[in-house]
Design a protein around this motif. Structure first.
Motif, PDB file in Angstrom:
ATOM      1  N   THR A   7     119.437 117.236  28.869  1.00 24.43           N
ATOM      2  CA  THR A   7     118.344 117.324  27.898  1.00 24.43           C
ATOM      3  C   THR A   7     117.250 116.362  28.304  1.00 24.43           C
ATOM      4  N   VAL A   8     116.028 116.852  28.351  1.00 26.48           N
ATOM      5  CA  VAL A   8     114.845 116.034  28.613  1.00 26.48           C
ATOM      6  C   VAL A   8     114.063 115.958  27.312  1.00 26.48           C
ATOM      7  N   GLY A   9     113.858 114.749  26.808  1.00 28.93           N
ATOM      8  CA  GLY A   9     113.211 114.570  25.521  1.00 28.93           C
ATOM      9  C   GLY A   9     111.743 114.964  25.532  1.00 28.93           C
ATOM     10  N   GLU A  10     111.227 115.187  24.336  1.00 27.85           N
ATOM     11  CA  GLU A  10     109.833 115.586  24.155  1.00 27.85           C
ATOM     12  C   GLU A  10     108.991 114.384  23.781  1.00 27.85           C
ATOM     13  N   ASP A  11     107.718 114.418  24.155  1.00 28.69           N
ATOM     14  CA  ASP A  11     106.755 113.426  23.722  1.00 28.69           C
ATOM     15  C   ASP A  11     106.601 113.559  22.206  1.00 28.69           C
ATOM     16  N   PRO A  12     106.750 112.477  21.436  1.00 30.59           N
ATOM     17  CA  PRO A  12     106.639 112.586  19.971  1.00 30.59           C
ATOM     18  C   PRO A  12     105.327 113.199  19.508  1.00 30.59           C
ATOM     19  N   ALA A  13     104.296 113.142  20.327  1.00 25.68           N
ATOM     20  CA  ALA A  13     103.018 113.743  19.928  1.00 25.68           C
ATOM     21  C   ALA A  13     103.106 115.270  19.846  1.00 25.68           C
ATOM     22  N   GLY A  15     106.142 116.873  18.903  1.00 17.18           N
ATOM     23  CA  GLY A  15     107.260 117.294  18.068  1.00 17.18           C
ATOM     24  C   GLY A  15     108.528 116.532  18.392  1.00 17.18           C
ATOM     25  N   ASN A  16     109.584 116.913  17.675  1.00 15.75           N
ATOM     26  CA  ASN A  16     110.852 116.222  17.805  1.00 15.75           C
ATOM     27  C   ASN A  16     111.890 117.022  18.580  1.00 15.75           C
ATOM     28  N   GLU A  17     111.558 118.224  18.998  1.00 19.21           N
ATOM     29  CA  GLU A  17     112.516 119.014  19.759  1.00 19.21           C
ATOM     30  C   GLU A  17     112.513 118.565  21.212  1.00 19.21           C
ATOM     31  N   TYR A  18     113.446 119.078  21.954  1.00 19.09           N
ATOM     32  CA  TYR A  18     113.555 118.760  23.372  1.00 19.09           C
ATOM     33  C   TYR A  18     112.430 119.438  24.153  1.00 19.09           C
ATOM     34  N   PHE A  19     112.135 118.888  25.318  1.00 19.40           N
ATOM     35  CA  PHE A  19     111.194 119.518  26.240  1.00 19.40           C
ATOM     36  C   PHE A  19     111.931 120.500  27.157  1.00 19.40           C
ATOM     37  N   ASN A  52     110.584 124.410  26.163  1.00 23.29           N
ATOM     38  CA  ASN A  52     109.681 124.532  25.024  1.00 23.29           C
ATOM     39  C   ASN A  52     108.270 124.154  25.454  1.00 23.29           C
ATOM     40  N   LEU A  53     107.350 125.114  25.365  1.00 21.69           N
ATOM     41  CA  LEU A  53     105.938 124.853  25.635  1.00 21.69           C
ATOM     42  C   LEU A  53     105.215 124.732  24.301  1.00 21.69           C
ATOM     43  N   VAL A  54     104.590 123.564  24.055  1.00 21.77           N
ATOM     44  CA  VAL A  54     103.994 123.246  22.761  1.00 21.77           C
ATOM     45  C   VAL A  54     102.519 122.948  22.943  1.00 21.77           C
ATOM     46  N   ARG A  55     101.703 123.468  22.009  1.00 25.76           N
ATOM     47  CA  ARG A  55     100.261 123.201  21.997  1.00 25.76           C
ATOM     48  C   ARG A  55      99.951 122.405  20.733  1.00 25.76           C
ATOM     49  N   ASN A  56      99.288 121.250  20.910  1.00 27.33           N
ATOM     50  CA  ASN A  56      99.023 120.377  19.762  1.00 27.33           C
ATOM     51  C   ASN A  56      97.692 120.750  19.099  1.00 27.33           C
ATOM     52  N   PHE A 107     107.701 129.227  22.823  1.00 28.64           N
ATOM     53  CA  PHE A 107     106.310 128.818  22.621  1.00 28.64           C
ATOM     54  C   PHE A 107     106.144 128.310  21.195  1.00 28.64           C
ATOM     55  N   LYS A 108     105.324 127.252  21.073  1.00 27.95           N
ATOM     56  CA  LYS A 108     105.142 126.633  19.777  1.00 27.95           C
ATOM     57  C   LYS A 108     103.703 126.176  19.638  1.00 27.95           C
ATOM     58  N   ILE A 109     103.083 126.482  18.498  1.00 26.99           N
ATOM     59  CA  ILE A 109     101.723 126.041  18.189  1.00 26.99           C
ATOM     60  C   ILE A 109     101.828 125.009  17.068  1.00 26.99           C
ATOM     61  N   ILE A 110     101.544 123.764  17.391  1.00 22.01           N
ATOM     62  CA  ILE A 110     101.693 122.630  16.466  1.00 22.01           C
ATOM     63  C   ILE A 110     103.144 122.627  15.970  1.00 22.01           C
ATOM     64  N   ASP A 111     103.369 122.893  14.677  1.00 21.10           N
ATOM     65  CA  ASP A 111     104.734 122.884  14.150  1.00 21.10           C
ATOM     66  C   ASP A 111     105.292 124.292  13.968  1.00 21.10           C
ATOM     67  N   GLU A 112     104.495 125.299  14.314  1.00 22.60           N
ATOM     68  CA  GLU A 112     104.941 126.687  14.106  1.00 22.60           C
ATOM     69  C   GLU A 112     105.523 127.248  15.403  1.00 22.60           C
ATOM     70  N   LYS A 113     106.775 127.602  15.345  1.00 23.90           N
ATOM     71  CA  LYS A 113     107.428 128.201  16.493  1.00 23.90           C
ATOM     72  C   LYS A 113     107.130 129.692  16.509  1.00 23.90           C
ATOM     73  N   LEU A 114     106.542 130.160  17.579  1.00 23.73           N
ATOM     74  CA  LEU A 114     106.159 131.561  17.662  1.00 23.73           C
ATOM     75  C   LEU A 114     107.397 132.444  17.761  1.00 23.73           C
ATOM     76  N   PRO A 115     107.328 133.667  17.199  1.00 25.20           N
ATOM     77  CA  PRO A 115     108.530 134.511  17.166  1.00 25.20           C
ATOM     78  C   PRO A 115     108.888 135.129  18.510  1.00 25.20           C
ATOM     79  N   PHE A 116     107.988 135.087  19.492  1.00 27.59           N
ATOM     80  CA  PHE A 116     108.328 135.708  20.772  1.00 27.59           C
ATOM     81  C   PHE A 116     108.577 134.647  21.841  1.00 27.59           C
ATOM     82  N   ALA A 117     109.344 135.061  22.843  1.00 25.86           N
ATOM     83  CA  ALA A 117     109.741 134.163  23.924  1.00 25.86           C
ATOM     84  C   ALA A 117     110.015 134.999  25.162  1.00 25.86           C
ATOM     85  N   LEU A 118     110.276 134.314  26.286  1.00 28.02           N
ATOM     86  CA  LEU A 118     110.691 134.951  27.527  1.00 28.02           C
ATOM     87  C   LEU A 118     112.152 134.606  27.758  1.00 28.02           C
ATOM     88  N   THR A 119     112.980 135.639  27.928  1.00 28.50           N
ATOM     89  CA  THR A 119     114.403 135.418  28.151  1.00 28.50           C
ATOM     90  C   THR A 119     114.805 135.956  29.514  1.00 28.50           C
TER      91      THR A 119
END
Length: 828
Positions: A7-13, A15-19, A52-56, A107-119
């Motif tokens: 597990t590689v941690g996420e920058d708190p800026a 979110g709190n989930e893993y990177f 997890n790709l996150v946009r702040n 994919f995540k926009i701020i705190d909203e996790k988008l319903p689609f992903a790549l598997t």
């Protein structure tokens, strides 16, 4: 070297989930690094990784934090560079390959996790030259809560610079194949829109410091080209056709990842015979927006017809439309809004099977003015071939007068159609105004385009219409306006002959229909009145109707000719399915004619000046009742009959087996006017009142009479019987001619065994009383006994020896006999 559950941690800026998380990591070390005294990785393998790709809120991605700053000033006055490690002489990392197996990208926009992903992400990222990496990945699109069947596979190929150069310059090519339109819409919108077809996409993206990048400011360093293709587009429940629409969409433009802004300086949309060209811009941020400017549009009506066929069943194969439209418009937002628009057409024609001449479509012009999108009324007209031929011949010879040429070229029908929509009010309408000499042609046009208007009826003749199809964004869309019909014929399911519509109209108000009947001939009568749709629907949503109808004369024999099953035995069976909006007879062989009546829900009043049923003639008939779910309830009916009045109530249930219940009150009925042979009615005089209640079941006259049961009572006044002196005949023991008179009479009777049973009819004249008992069959056969008493009391304690008058046989020629009667004592 290997490790589990990485597990590689996420920058708190962000979110709190893993990177990054991986079930298994293995790394190969480079031996040359050990010889140089360095610890260097050569190959890195990730099994089932999840990224997890996150946009702040500032529009930045968490991946950027893993890259060095865009520019720094190196100590010693060196120029600004990207490669910090190399600039400072730090040891370099020699990782050459990263293998990925069964990964996932969220994919995540701020705190909203988008319903689609790549598997199912799999592939390799490999260093092919110092500072250059080659990417070869494939993945399957996925959306939570939606079952995707053929979403296709996304392949990504390309090369990028190292992380020290912030991955630039870079070039990617994306290929998305084997996808369906249904899953594409499910993926991005989360629902099935009922559209089927195949989908493919190719896209290329480039970034760097070349001339393209310089020209892209301020839109960023990425340029892109997209080619999307959709084929075999059709509705989900329709079969594929060779002429199903196909569409190609090409875009070329620039993208700034940091600002989330994109511009497409070239858009081309192509179909089989049409094309659209323009530009577009979009913002992909927390508040996304987009705008498309179509500067040039050329659309063939034949293309529009193919699109219509792909989503509308039962369109006739022979329908053809030839017309060309040009225009320009600007679209933006979701739902799509038209901010600017202008389009036009010089006109065209449509060929409809069953109509000998083509429909001529006039010039069309429309556009948006302020908040209103308008299509100015345009004319659709046609004329018989003969008229057009005469007009052409007259023009060629120049011999025909101008008036004759105008008459020859007159249209058989002409309709003006317009459109208006106010975006601010979210309201608008489609207007239809015109006149047709043959309204059946309009019905045929609608049928050719897969729209069945005449569900169980056929209308021929002329009609004038002024209609509006209105909507306002609040109430359901509905019709307003009227259609006037004159000198037309209406053939309806269940009728063996057509109705003659001399003058009638149909009015729509807020979607509710009212038929105004001014002069209609049918069912052997002339009709007038109205039939109005009730604003309150039935429990199952079907329409309820209110009626006020009047007929001058109805005859049961004539009604039987109109609605009886003998004439055209297969016609009702053929018409019924279309009346009910169902399948044709070949697909619905088990439809019953009673279904026609079952779907009628009507309540109102019927007035008939004269109603004849065999020998029964009623005048000034008024009946108030309802018909619903095969239950007829006449709650209040009255009429004049035989010089008196009749008040009745009727209840009839037609399923599962027809059953009828009737209660009738008779008041002051003239005995001389009762329906009987003339020689019989001529002998009677007086009035009768009473009540009768009876029930019957079955189908057909014979079964109904066999199951008829009931009872009643009768009260008589001033009864006269000419031809016999009943008292003298009984007293003397032989028939005596003359007249018999009774001041009053009363009695009860029952109905059973196909006849009337008189329990005891007592006729009184002063102290004289006459008792009549026996039966009279519905076939007019009698078995009656008549006796008299002179005690003046209803209860006879002792009767003197006398005679009994017996009447038997047909009432037209009865047999009369007199029998002796012995005296009876109370104890007998």
């Amino acid at each position: 070297m290997s490790a589990e559950e990485i597990t590689v941690g996420e920058d708190p800026a962000f979110g709190n989930e893993y990177f990054l998380r991986a079930e298994h990591l293995s790394a190969g070390l480079r031996w040359m690094g050990f010889l140089r005294g360095r610890f260097e990785f050569g190959t890195l393998s990730l099994s089932r990784p999840s990224l997890n790709l996150v946009r702040n809120p500032e529009g930045r991605w968490n991946l950027e934090r893993w890259l060095p700053p865009a520019k720094i000033n190196v100590p010693g006055g060196l120029p600004a560079v990207y490669n910090v490690a190399r600039a400072l002489g730090a040891p370099a990392n020699h990782l050459t390959r990263i293998d990925i197996d069964d990964g996932r990208v969220n994919f995540k926009i701020i705190d909203e996790k988008l319903p689609f992903a790549l598997t199912s992400v799999a592939g390799v990222v490999e260093q092919v030259a110092p500072g250059r990496w080659q990417v070869q990945l494939e993945a399957a699109p996925w959306r939570s809560g939606v079952a995707l069947q053929t979403a296709g596979t996304v392949f990504v190929r390309g090369d990028v610079a190292g992380t020290s150069a912030r991955l630039q310059p870079a070039q990617f090519h994306l290929h998305w194949s084997d996808g369906s339109l249904a899953d594409l819409l499910r993926l991005f919108r989360g629902r099935d829109y009922g559209i089927r077809g195949e989908f493919a996409l190719d896209a290329t993206a480039k970034s760097g410091n070349g001339p393209v990048a310089s020209a892209s400011a301020p839109y960023g360093d990425w340029s892109f080209e997209i080619q999307a293709r959709a084929t075999e587009i059709h509705r989900w429940d329709l079969t594929e056709r060779s002429d199903n629409p196909r569409m190609n969409v090409n875009l070329e433009g620039l993208l700034n990842v940091a600002t989330g802004k994109a511009i497409a300086h070239r858009i081309v949309v192509e179909t089989t015979k049409s094309n659209l060209r323009g530009t577009a811009s979009a913002t992909i941020s927390a508040n996304p927006s987009w705008e498309v400017r179509l500067d040039s549009a050329g659309v063939q009506a034949a293309d529009l017809l193919n699109w219509y066929r792909a989503f509308q069943p039962d369109v006739d194969e022979a329908v053809a439309v030839n017309q060309y439209f040009t225009g320009a418009m600007t679209l933006r937002g979701w739902p799509v809004q038209i901010t600017d628009a202008a389009f036009s057409s010089e006109g065209g024609e449509a060929k409809i099977p069953g109509i000998s001449s083509p429909l001529r479509i006039g010039a069309i012009a429309g556009g948006r003015r302020r908040d209103t999108l308008t299509i100015e009324p345009f004319r659709v007209a046609y004329a018989p071939n003969a008229a057009r031929g005469e007009s052409a011949a007259a023009t060629a010879t120049g011999a025909a007068p101008a008036g004759k040429r105008r008459a020859a070229g007159e249209a058989r029908g002409a309709v003006n159609v317009g459109f208006t929509h106010d975006f601010a009010q979210r309201a608008g309408h489609i207007s239809v105004d015109g006149h047709l000499d043959r309204v059946e042609d309009a019905i045929r046009v609608a049928q050719a385009f897969g729209r069945m208007l005449n569900h169980g009826w056929e209308l021929t003749g002329g009609a004038t219409a002024s209609l509006h199809w209105d909507w306002n964004g609040v109430t359901p869309r509905h019709w307003n306006g009227r259609v006037d019909v004159a000198n037309a014929e209406l053939q309806a399911a269940g009728l063996n002959q057509p109705l003659n519509l001399t003058k009638t109209s149909m009015v729509w108000k807020d979607g509710l229909r009212t038929a105004t009947i001014a002069d209609v001939d049918g069912l052997g009568a002339n009709w007038s009145g109205s039939i109005t749709e009730d604003p309150v629907t039935d429990l199952d949503g079907s329409a309820k109707w209110r009626f006020q109808l009047r007929a001058d004369h109805l005859d049961a024999t004539e009604l039987d000719r109109w609605i009886g099953p003998r004439a055209r035995p297969g016609w009702l069976q053929r018409m019924l399915p279309s009346l009910l909006g169902g399948s044709p007879p070949s697909e619905a062989p088990n439809e019953h004619a009673s279904e026609l009546v079952r779907r009628i829900n009507a309540d109102g009043e019927l007035r008939v000046d004269e109603f004849t049923m065999e020998k029964l003639k009623f005048q000034q008939v008024r009946a108030a009742g309802s018909l619903d779910d095969l239950h007829l309830d006449v709650r209040d009916a009255d009429a004049q009959w035989a010089g008196g009045k009749v008040h009745a109530r009727l209840s009839a249930k037609f399923l599962p087996r027809p059953a009828y219940e009737v209660t009738a009150d008779l008041d002051q009925v003239n005995l001389a006017q009762l329906p009987a042979p003339a020689r019989t009615t001529e002998r009677f005089a007086g009035t009768a009142s009473g009540t009768v209640h009876f029930t019957m079941q079955g189908v057909g006259r014979e079964e109904l009479l066999a199951r008829l049961t009931g009872r009643g009572d009768v009260r008589m006044r001033n009864v006269e019987f000419k031809g016999w002196d009943v008292d003298a005949s009984v007293a003397e023991g032989e028939p005596r001619t003359g007249e018999s008179r009774w001041a009053s009479g009363e009695g009860t009777f029952t109905l059973r065994d196909r006849g009337v049973v008189l329990a005891g009819l007592r006729l009184e004249s002063g102290r004289e009383a006459t008792l009549v008992k026996g039966t009279v069959s519905f076939g007019r056969d009698a078995d009656l006994t008549i006796q008299t008493t002179s005690d003046g009391r209803r209860e006879i304690r002792t009767v003197e020896p006398g005679h009994i008058l017996k009447i038997s046989g047909p009432l037209d020629i009865p047999r009369v006999s007199v029998e002796n009667m012995a005296a009876h004592q109370p104890a007998d």
